[in-house]
Each structure stands twice: as structure tokens, then as C-alpha cells.
Design an enzyme around this catalytic site. Structure first.
Site, mmCIF file in Angstrom:
data_model
loop_
_atom_site.group_PDB
_atom_site.id
_atom_site.type_symbol
_atom_site.label_atom_id
_atom_site.label_comp_id
_atom_site.label_asym_id
_atom_site.label_seq_id
_atom_site.Cartn_x
_atom_site.Cartn_y
_atom_site.Cartn_z
ATOM 1 N N LYS A 188 12.293 7.959 5.321
ATOM 2 C CA LYS A 188 11.854 6.561 5.125
ATOM 3 C C LYS A 188 12.633 5.480 4.151
ATOM 4 O O LYS A 188 12.847 4.520 4.473
ATOM 5 C CB LYS A 188 10.324 6.465 5.013
ATOM 6 C CG LYS A 188 9.753 5.021 5.346
ATOM 7 C CD LYS A 188 8.111 4.857 5.284
ATOM 8 C CE LYS A 188 7.721 3.699 5.642
ATOM 9 N NZ LYS A 188 6.234 3.304 5.328
ATOM 10 N N SER A 261 10.164 -6.341 4.966
ATOM 11 C CA SER A 261 9.401 -6.641 3.867
ATOM 12 C C SER A 261 9.956 -6.954 2.623
ATOM 13 O O SER A 261 9.667 -8.066 1.860
ATOM 14 C CB SER A 261 8.308 -5.477 3.233
ATOM 15 O OG SER A 261 9.165 -4.269 3.001
HETATM 16 P P1 NAD Z 1 1.543 -6.081 -2.033
HETATM 17 O O1 NAD Z 1 2.470 -6.814 -2.922
HETATM 18 O O2 NAD Z 1 0.729 -6.802 -1.006
HETATM 19 O O3 NAD Z 1 0.379 -5.586 -3.026
HETATM 20 C C1 NAD Z 1 0.778 -4.945 -4.289
HETATM 21 C C2 NAD Z 1 0.315 -5.921 -5.526
HETATM 22 O O4 NAD Z 1 0.752 -6.939 -5.427
HETATM 23 C C3 NAD Z 1 -1.243 -6.021 -5.538
HETATM 24 O O5 NAD Z 1 -1.525 -5.238 -6.574
HETATM 25 C C4 NAD Z 1 -1.485 -7.608 -5.617
HETATM 26 O O6 NAD Z 1 -2.364 -7.676 -6.878
HETATM 27 C C5 NAD Z 1 -0.157 -7.863 -5.912
HETATM 28 N N1 NAD Z 1 -0.004 -9.235 -5.280
HETATM 29 C C6 NAD Z 1 0.047 -9.279 -3.582
HETATM 30 N N2 NAD Z 1 0.226 -10.818 -3.359
HETATM 31 C C7 NAD Z 1 0.283 -11.343 -4.537
HETATM 32 C C8 NAD Z 1 0.651 -12.656 -4.757
HETATM 33 N N3 NAD Z 1 0.572 -13.438 -4.018
HETATM 34 N N4 NAD Z 1 0.585 -13.045 -6.079
HETATM 35 C C9 NAD Z 1 0.408 -12.251 -7.250
HETATM 36 N N5 NAD Z 1 0.137 -10.681 -6.846
HETATM 37 C C10 NAD Z 1 0.115 -10.445 -5.581
HETATM 38 O O7 NAD Z 1 2.272 -4.623 -1.585
HETATM 39 P P2 NAD Z 1 1.948 -3.943 -0.384
HETATM 40 O O8 NAD Z 1 2.523 -4.774 0.815
HETATM 41 O O9 NAD Z 1 0.407 -3.484 -0.036
HETATM 42 O O10 NAD Z 1 2.893 -2.578 -0.697
HETATM 43 C C11 NAD Z 1 2.308 -1.582 -1.550
HETATM 44 C C12 NAD Z 1 3.010 -0.287 -1.358
HETATM 45 O O11 NAD Z 1 2.979 0.163 0.110
HETATM 46 C C13 NAD Z 1 4.554 -0.619 -1.427
HETATM 47 O O12 NAD Z 1 5.053 0.422 -1.944
HETATM 48 C C14 NAD Z 1 5.186 -0.771 -0.184
HETATM 49 O O13 NAD Z 1 6.265 -0.692 0.083
HETATM 50 C C15 NAD Z 1 4.193 0.069 0.781
HETATM 51 N N6 NAD Z 1 3.956 -0.227 2.174
HETATM 52 C C16 NAD Z 1 3.704 -1.454 2.590
HETATM 53 C C17 NAD Z 1 3.382 -1.651 3.957
HETATM 54 C C18 NAD Z 1 2.988 -3.192 4.467
HETATM 55 O O14 NAD Z 1 2.971 -3.206 5.618
HETATM 56 N N7 NAD Z 1 2.582 -4.123 3.426
HETATM 57 C C19 NAD Z 1 3.609 -0.837 4.669
HETATM 58 C C20 NAD Z 1 3.923 0.476 4.271
HETATM 59 C C21 NAD Z 1 4.410 0.592 3.106
#
Ligand code: NAD
Length: 313
Positions: A188, A261
Site C-alpha cells: 500500500k 489524499s
Molecule cells: P485526518 O486529517 O482527517 O485526521 C487526522 C487528524 O487531523 C485528526 O486528529 C484531526 O484533529 C485533524 N484534523 C482533520 N481535519 C482538520 C482540520 N481541518 N483542521 C485541523 N485539524 C484537522 O486524517 P485521516 O484522513 O483520518 O487519516 C488518518 C490516517 O489514516 C492517515 O495515516 C491516513 O493516511 C490513513 N487513511 C486515511 C483514509 C481516508 O480515506 N481518509 C483511508 C485509509 C487510510
């Protein structure tokens, strides 16, 4: 099961919501003040394809959760890669002797980070095809379906990992017990290590990337670097299989029109990327093993340059 979601952004909200709906005791841990405030006032909204739900889940900042000192059975790690170590440093007191950590982050190098906080027999790793987005604070967009592959890092952790599998099964998260999760993580990371960085720097979607004359050569060079470093870590990455998996994403009927992403984080939202844990990790590990990784090094630096230009944070 008492479960803490460490990092309740897009994916943490999805997994937390689905585990909560299946009757588990779920707490969310996050640092984003507006997200915490909105979830406390209105609940967490989950918008699925055909319906919307509001879940009243407890959410805490790491400092608040530590004040409580209650240990949990399972911590699901879902921060961005660069936030993982700080999160675990902060939530150390809720990790008891029997607590397991399940890491679902993308990228490489998280095993070493988590091993600083939890014995290896209490660590589970996974990869997932589920996706999620945030429409704003307290509002997760949860379209599509997916599955989760998981495996304990050490044999002693298998019994509890099978319990986790059962809990995720009941939550309809479609878990599969993996026979080689490290291989899946590298595969991945390698797919992300081509599509994410290249679409971000070339400012294009996946189908456009696939249509370029230079792409085949770039893919082969990047995938070869991942494979050489993976081999030094005991993983035999099948380069042909990985390239086929990447090329399968070009189809506009499936993922072709999608912007990866990293593109969405950096180009659209000016947020820092996980590049240091994808191509950057291969570059770093390559230096340790004396394996040259010029394409990964160059792509990592280009993405960092773009982060600087866009003042990402
Ligand atoms: P995300 O950025 O949505 O969340 C992670 C953190 O970012 C949270 O703790 C949140 O507080 C903060 N955050 C989110 N939006 C914010 C904003 N606008 N302002 C300030 N802080 C903010 O990350 P995610 O997409 O949930 O990804 C988490 C992990 O999972 C990563 O390693 C990613 O690569 C993996 N992942 C994500 C997806 C997906 O579809 N999103 C899919 C598979 C794996």
C-alpha cells in the site's frame, strides 16, 4: 470492548462511529478544538450514501483523557503519521499492561514508533480500503464500503487480535485476518508512494497521471526503490503485481477521476503531507541500508518544497 480512537479525524470518526453503533464503549481522542466542541454540542454526524446518523460519542483532548487515567482494552491509532508519536506520548497513562494498540495509519515506520510505548506482543497492524472525509468539524462523510486486513506483530498477540477481529466483524467493518500484514503495508505504501506524490506535484488526477508518457518509467523506478528497501527488511515485494495494482487505478469508471489524499491535503487544504512516512521513509531507510533511492529522495523534497510554497501546516 472499551476502545479509544487516538486521532478522530475522517477515518477515526468512521471507525469510531461504526464500533459505537455495534455496542462498544468508544471514546474519541483528538486535538482539534472546533471538532471537540461541535461533537460535544451536537454529536458526531455521519453522512452515509443514503442516510445520516448522529452519535453522541464522548470526545476528549489527550490532556483531558489522561486526567481520567482509565485504561482501555484497545487503542485504535488513526492520527496522521507525523502526529502519531506525540499522540502516544500524551496518552501513555491510558495504556495499561493489557492494552493493545491497533495501527491503521498509512505509511512506513510506525512499528518502531509504537514499540516505544507498547510491547510488540500488544501491537496489531492493519491496512484498510475503507475511506472517509470530513465535511467540517463534527461531520464525517462516509460513502463507499471497504475491508480491513489485520495481524498481530508477535505470535503471543494472536488470541486478542482474534477478539478484535470479532468486534470489527460485528461492526460490519469487514475484517480479514492477514497472513502477512507487513507485505500489505509495504504494497500500500508503494502504491501511495507513486500516485500520491506524482499527482500532487503534477497537479493532476489519477487518470491524467496514467495517460502521461513519462509515467511508466517513473513508476518502475519508484517501485524498484521500494522493493530494494523492502527486501532489506525481509519483504519480497512483487514489483510486477504492484505496478499492475497501480495501473488498475487509472480507469475513470473506478478511481481515475479521483485526486489522491495527499493532493487533497496539500493542494486543496494546504495541510502538511505524510510524504516523510512514504517516499521519505524509503529514502531514510535506504540510507541506513546503503541503498540508493534517488527518485524517492527527489519526490520527497519536491513535496516538501510545495508544502513550503503553500505554507502548509
Ligand atoms: P485526518 O486529517 O482527517 O485526521 C487526522 C487528524 O487531523 C485528526 O486528529 C484531526 O484533529 C485533524 N484534523 C482533520 N481535519 C482538520 C482540520 N481541518 N483542521 C485541523 N485539524 C484537522 O486524517 P485521516 O484522513 O483520518 O487519516 C488518518 C490516517 O489514516 C492517515 O495515516 C491516513 O493516511 C490513513 N487513511 C486515511 C483514509 C481516508 O480515506 N481518509 C483511508 C485509509 C487510510
Amino acid at each position: 470492548m472499551k476502545i479509544a480512537i487516538a486521532g478522530a479525524g475522517a477515518m477515526g470518526s468512521r471507525i469510531g462511529l461504526m464500533l459505537h453503533q455495534a455496542g462498544n464503549e468508544v471514546i474519541l481522542i483528538d486535538r482539534w478544538p472546533e471538532h471537540i466542541k461541535t461533537i460535544r454540542e451536537k454529536g458526531l454526524i455521519g453522512t452515509f450514501e443514503d442516510h445520516e446518523i448522529v452519535a453522541h460519542l464522548p470526545i476528549f483532548s489527550p490532556e483531558e483523557i489522561v486526567a481520567d487515567h482509565a485504561t482501555v482494552d484497545l487503542v485504535v491509532a488513526l492520527t496522521k503519521s507525523m502526529q502519531l508519536e506525540a499522540m502516544f506520548q500524551d496518552i501513555k497513562p491510558i495504556i495499561g499492561e493489557k492494552t493493545f494498540v491497533f495501527c491503521l495509519l498509512n505509511g512506513l515506520g510506525h512499528e518502531e514508533t509504537l514499540a516505544k510505548f507498547v510491547p510488540r506482543e500488544n501491537i496489531i497492524f492493519g491496512t484498510t480500503t475503507w475511506t472517509a472525509g470530513l465535511a467540517g468539524p463534527g461531520h464525517a462523510k462516509l460513502v463507499g464500503t471497504g475491508s480491513i486486513e489485520l495481524e498481530n506483530l508477535a505470535p503471543k498477540g494472536k488470541a486478542f487480535t482474534l477478539e478484535v477481529l470479532e468486534v470489527f466483524q460485528q461492526a460490519q467493518l469487514n475484517p480479514i485476518y492477514s497472513s502477512n500484514v507487513r507485505y500489505s503495508i509495504w504494497k500500500k505504501a508503494c502504491i501511495n508512494g507513486t500516485l500520491n506524490g506524482l499527482c500532487t506535484i503534477l497537479d493532476c488526477n489519477i487518470a491524467d497521471l496514467g495517460s502521461l508518457q513519462v509515467t511508466k518509467g517513473l513508476l518502475q523506478a519508484i517501485v524498484a526503490e521500494f522493493a530494494a528497501v523492502a527486501q532489506a527488511e525481509g519483504i519480497e515485494l512483487n514489483q510486477h503485481q504492484v505496478i499492475q495494482a497501480i495501473e488498475a487505478t487509472y480507469d475513470i469508471k473506478t478511481q481515475g477521476l479521483h485526486y489522491p489524499s495527499m493532493y487533497q491535503d496539500l493542494i486543496l487544504n494546504h495541510r502538511k503531507t505524510e510524504i516523510d512516512y512514504i517516499n521519505g521513509a524509503v529514502w531514510q531507510k535506504g540510507q541506513n541500508y546503503q541503498i540508493a533511492t534517488p527518485y524517492c529522495a527527489f519526490l520527497t523534497q519536491l513535496v516538501h518544497g510545495k508544502e513550503e510554497l503553500l505554507q502548509a501546516n
